[in-house]
Design a protein around this motif. Structure first.
Motif, PDB file in Angstrom:
ATOM      1  N   LEU A  97      28.750   2.827  11.937  1.00 10.96           N
ATOM      2  CA  LEU A  97      28.048   2.227  10.805  1.00 10.96           C
ATOM      3  C   LEU A  97      27.197   3.259  10.084  1.00 10.96           C
ATOM      4  O   LEU A  97      26.498   4.052  10.730  1.00 10.96           O
ATOM      5  N   VAL A  98      27.235   3.214   8.748  1.00 13.25           N
ATOM      6  CA  VAL A  98      26.418   4.108   7.942  1.00 13.25           C
ATOM      7  C   VAL A  98      25.734   3.287   6.855  1.00 13.25           C
ATOM      8  O   VAL A  98      26.414   2.685   6.005  1.00 13.25           O
ATOM      9  N   GLU A  99      24.397   3.267   6.882  1.00  9.81           N
ATOM     10  CA  GLU A  99      23.631   2.541   5.872  1.00  9.81           C
ATOM     11  C   GLU A  99      23.331   3.422   4.667  1.00  9.81           C
ATOM     12  O   GLU A  99      23.256   4.650   4.782  1.00  9.81           O
ATOM     13  N   CYS A 101      26.047  -1.228   4.228  1.00  8.24           N
ATOM     14  CA  CYS A 101      26.380  -0.708   5.554  1.00  8.24           C
ATOM     15  C   CYS A 101      27.897  -0.617   5.631  1.00  8.24           C
ATOM     16  O   CYS A 101      28.581  -1.649   5.678  1.00  8.24           O
ATOM     17  N   GLY A 154      23.670   1.579  13.074  1.00 15.11           N
ATOM     18  CA  GLY A 154      23.651   2.657  12.122  1.00 15.11           C
ATOM     19  C   GLY A 154      22.425   3.520  12.318  1.00 15.11           C
ATOM     20  O   GLY A 154      21.595   3.264  13.190  1.00 15.11           O
TER      21      GLY A 154
END
Length: 119
Positions: free
Chosen positions: A4-6, A22, A110
């Motif tokens: 996960l990348v916010e 996200c 994340g």
């Protein structure tokens, strides 16, 4: 397992809006329930919102109810948190998290994105 990348955090004046995103990697995003958490300085991490896959209906903490909206786009492997009418007390690092459907624990996180609301 997904990663996960916010994104989407930043500095905003009280009363303003932000939309956090996200993005999840992997092809099994639809197998996960998603949630947003936040942690303010000196405070414990708190649950902000969960999506419908988390229990049949969305959940919002009382402190954000009516102001924040969680949504997801499975085609884009992305979950969003729309934040309106922001208050200084919303200042925190916001994290998205994933839980396998049927599981009990959000165990994929994340890196977090900072949201700062100025008065």
């Amino acid at each position: 397992q997904v990663q996960l990348v916010e994104s989407g955090g930043g500095l905003v004046q009280a009363g303003g809006s932000l939309r956090l995103s996200c993005a999840a990697s992997g092809r099994t995003f639809s197998s996960y329930a998603m949630g947003w958490f936040r942690q303010a300085p000196g405070k414990e991490r708190e649950l902000v919102a969960t999506d419908r896959r988390s229990g049949g209906s969305t959940y919002y903490a009382d402190s954000v109810k009516g102001r924040f909206t969680i949504s997801r786009d499975n085609a884009k492997n992305t979950v969003y948190l729309r934040m309106n009418s922001l208050k200084p007390e919303d200042t925190a690092v916001y994290y998205c998290a994933a839980r396998m459907l049927g599981g009990q624990v959000y165990d994929v996180w994340g890196q977090g994105t900072q949201v700062t609301v100025s008065s």
